[in-house]
Design a protein around this motif. Structure first.
Motif, mmCIF file in Angstrom:
data_model
loop_
_atom_site.group_PDB
_atom_site.id
_atom_site.type_symbol
_atom_site.label_atom_id
_atom_site.label_comp_id
_atom_site.label_asym_id
_atom_site.label_seq_id
_atom_site.Cartn_x
_atom_site.Cartn_y
_atom_site.Cartn_z
ATOM 1 N N ASN A 163 -7.644 47.428 -11.979
ATOM 2 C CA ASN A 163 -6.576 47.395 -10.989
ATOM 3 C C ASN A 163 -5.524 46.381 -11.408
ATOM 4 O O ASN A 163 -5.855 45.273 -11.827
ATOM 5 N N LEU A 164 -4.278 46.762 -11.297
ATOM 6 C CA LEU A 164 -3.164 45.859 -11.522
ATOM 7 C C LEU A 164 -2.524 45.604 -10.171
ATOM 8 O O LEU A 164 -2.245 46.548 -9.422
ATOM 9 N N PHE A 165 -2.329 44.334 -9.824
ATOM 10 C CA PHE A 165 -1.722 43.955 -8.558
ATOM 11 C C PHE A 165 -0.371 43.321 -8.824
ATOM 12 O O PHE A 165 -0.247 42.479 -9.715
ATOM 13 N N LEU A 166 0.631 43.739 -8.062
ATOM 14 C CA LEU A 166 1.953 43.133 -8.133
ATOM 15 C C LEU A 166 2.308 42.593 -6.760
ATOM 16 O O LEU A 166 2.119 43.280 -5.750
ATOM 17 N N GLY A 167 2.802 41.384 -6.746
ATOM 18 C CA GLY A 167 3.347 40.783 -5.539
ATOM 19 C C GLY A 167 4.831 40.566 -5.771
ATOM 20 O O GLY A 167 5.215 39.969 -6.777
ATOM 21 N N LEU A 168 5.657 41.086 -4.902
ATOM 22 C CA LEU A 168 7.113 40.982 -5.047
ATOM 23 C C LEU A 168 7.691 40.243 -3.858
ATOM 24 O O LEU A 168 7.324 40.508 -2.711
ATOM 25 N N HIS A 169 8.592 39.316 -4.147
ATOM 26 C CA HIS A 169 9.273 38.548 -3.116
ATOM 27 C C HIS A 169 10.766 38.727 -3.351
ATOM 28 O O HIS A 169 11.296 38.301 -4.378
ATOM 29 N N CYS A 170 11.450 39.375 -2.416
ATOM 30 C CA CYS A 170 12.873 39.703 -2.558
ATOM 31 C C CYS A 170 13.697 38.887 -1.560
ATOM 32 O O CYS A 170 13.639 39.138 -0.351
ATOM 33 N N ASP A 171 14.441 37.904 -2.064
ATOM 34 C CA ASP A 171 15.338 37.144 -1.193
ATOM 35 C C ASP A 171 16.346 38.103 -0.571
ATOM 36 O O ASP A 171 16.892 38.972 -1.253
ATOM 37 N N GLU A 172 16.573 37.944 0.732
ATOM 38 C CA GLU A 172 17.495 38.841 1.430
ATOM 39 C C GLU A 172 18.069 38.136 2.662
ATOM 40 O O GLU A 172 17.419 38.086 3.711
ATOM 41 N N PRO A 173 19.283 37.602 2.559
ATOM 42 C CA PRO A 173 19.877 36.926 3.703
ATOM 43 C C PRO A 173 20.343 37.883 4.810
ATOM 44 O O PRO A 173 20.607 37.445 5.919
ATOM 45 N N ASP A 174 20.432 39.179 4.516
ATOM 46 C CA ASP A 174 20.957 40.174 5.452
ATOM 47 C C ASP A 174 19.881 41.206 5.800
ATOM 48 O O ASP A 174 20.048 42.400 5.570
ATOM 49 N N MET A 175 18.781 40.739 6.359
ATOM 50 C CA MET A 175 17.651 41.631 6.659
ATOM 51 C C MET A 175 18.024 42.742 7.633
ATOM 52 O O MET A 175 17.457 43.826 7.571
ATOM 53 N N LYS A 176 18.988 42.530 8.497
ATOM 54 C CA LYS A 176 19.381 43.543 9.476
ATOM 55 C C LYS A 176 20.023 44.760 8.815
ATOM 56 O O LYS A 176 20.051 45.836 9.396
ATOM 57 N N HIS A 177 20.542 44.584 7.604
ATOM 58 C CA HIS A 177 21.256 45.673 6.950
ATOM 59 C C HIS A 177 20.569 46.143 5.667
ATOM 60 O O HIS A 177 21.243 46.580 4.730
ATOM 61 N N LEU A 178 19.249 46.060 5.631
ATOM 62 C CA LEU A 178 18.538 46.633 4.490
ATOM 63 C C LEU A 178 18.936 48.099 4.367
ATOM 64 O O LEU A 178 19.003 48.819 5.364
ATOM 65 N N ALA A 179 19.202 48.530 3.157
ATOM 66 C CA ALA A 179 19.597 49.930 2.934
ATOM 67 C C ALA A 179 18.343 50.764 2.705
ATOM 68 O O ALA A 179 17.928 50.995 1.577
ATOM 69 N N VAL A 180 17.740 51.187 3.805
ATOM 70 C CA VAL A 180 16.541 52.028 3.744
ATOM 71 C C VAL A 180 16.989 53.464 3.946
ATOM 72 O O VAL A 180 17.420 53.840 5.032
ATOM 73 N N THR A 181 16.902 54.263 2.901
ATOM 74 C CA THR A 181 17.408 55.635 2.939
ATOM 75 C C THR A 181 16.326 56.666 3.213
ATOM 76 O O THR A 181 16.640 57.843 3.389
ATOM 77 N N THR A 182 15.076 56.241 3.240
ATOM 78 C CA THR A 182 13.978 57.144 3.602
ATOM 79 C C THR A 182 12.757 56.328 3.991
ATOM 80 O O THR A 182 12.604 55.189 3.561
ATOM 81 N N GLU A 183 11.919 56.938 4.802
ATOM 82 C CA GLU A 183 10.621 56.362 5.129
ATOM 83 C C GLU A 183 9.506 57.293 4.662
ATOM 84 O O GLU A 183 8.341 57.052 4.936
ATOM 85 N N GLU A 184 9.890 58.351 3.958
ATOM 86 C CA GLU A 184 8.949 59.361 3.481
ATOM 87 C C GLU A 184 8.634 59.151 2.005
ATOM 88 O O GLU A 184 9.536 58.900 1.202
ATOM 89 N N ASN A 185 7.384 59.289 1.636
ATOM 90 C CA ASN A 185 6.994 59.221 0.231
ATOM 91 C C ASN A 185 7.544 60.419 -0.536
ATOM 92 O O ASN A 185 7.709 61.504 0.026
ATOM 93 N N ASP A 186 7.819 60.205 -1.805
ATOM 94 C CA ASP A 186 8.282 61.241 -2.731
ATOM 95 C C ASP A 186 9.616 61.874 -2.323
ATOM 96 O O ASP A 186 9.894 63.014 -2.659
ATOM 97 N N ASP A 187 10.440 61.125 -1.623
ATOM 98 C CA ASP A 187 11.782 61.572 -1.240
ATOM 99 C C ASP A 187 12.773 60.918 -2.205
ATOM 100 O O ASP A 187 12.880 59.689 -2.260
#
Length: 181
Positions: A24-48
């Motif tokens: 198993n390979l584990f990745l932990g990612l930490h993304c600085d984001e001062p504008d959390m209210k405006h995250l550009a989330v274009t889908t909530e579906e897998n494989d879209d």
């Protein structure tokens, strides 16, 4: 670093890696984001494929037996798996079997990913299931790149573990070497 220039990006993204002896390979990612209210989330579906129009992380892996896999995830926890077999059309049926957990905090978002290594014969047994290759070692490393796209209106920020000098994360010749001890 900035994908194109290799300079320090405006916002930091940190990647932590760990592995287990059973593959198993584990990745932990930490993304600085001062504008959390405006995250550009274009889908909530897998494989879209819309996932690539907003904020996302790309994990690109070339193993000893396979070139190359792409796992894309967004701040909503949606993922898209693509197998880019050398010289062939991208295989959208392939599944990495990744497990993803995403957390939103004040000023940053994180993702934790478990990627199971299916073994060196996996591609021959079932090419659409799992990451083919043995656990990366110094003798038999994997090559990897981790990239982040951040979209705010018309502004697109691109950063990567291994800069490619272009607008693309997926240039295998530019991937970093990965091995475990």
């Amino acid at each position: 670093v900035d994908l194109r220039t290799g300079n320090t990006p405006r916002l930091r993204t940190r990647v932590h890696l760990a592995s287990t002896r059973n593959g198993n390979l584990f990745l932990g990612l930490h993304c600085d984001e001062p504008d959390m209210k405006h995250l550009a989330v274009t889908t909530e579906e897998n494989d879209d494929s819309a996932i690539r129009k907003g904020d996302f992380i790309d994990i690109l892996i070339e193993t000893q037996t396979h070139s190359y896999y792409q796992i894309t995830l967004n701040p909503a926890g949606a993922i898209m798996d693509v197998d880019h077999r050398s010289g062939k059309k991208p295989n959208l049926q392939w599944q990495s079997n990744a497990e993803v957990a995403v957390h939103h905090c004040d000023g940053f978002w994180t993702a934790e990913i478990r990627l199971p290594c299916a073994g060196p014969m996996a591609e021959e047994i079932d090419p659409d299931d799992g990451i083919s290759g043995r656990v990366p070692t110094k003798t038999y490393p994997w090559h990897i790149n981790v990239g982040r796209q951040r979209v705010r209106g018309k502004d697109i920020e691109l950063s990567a573990w291994s800069p490619t000098g272009s607008d693309r994360f997926d240039i295998p010749e530019k991937f970093a070497m990965l091995y475990t001890k």
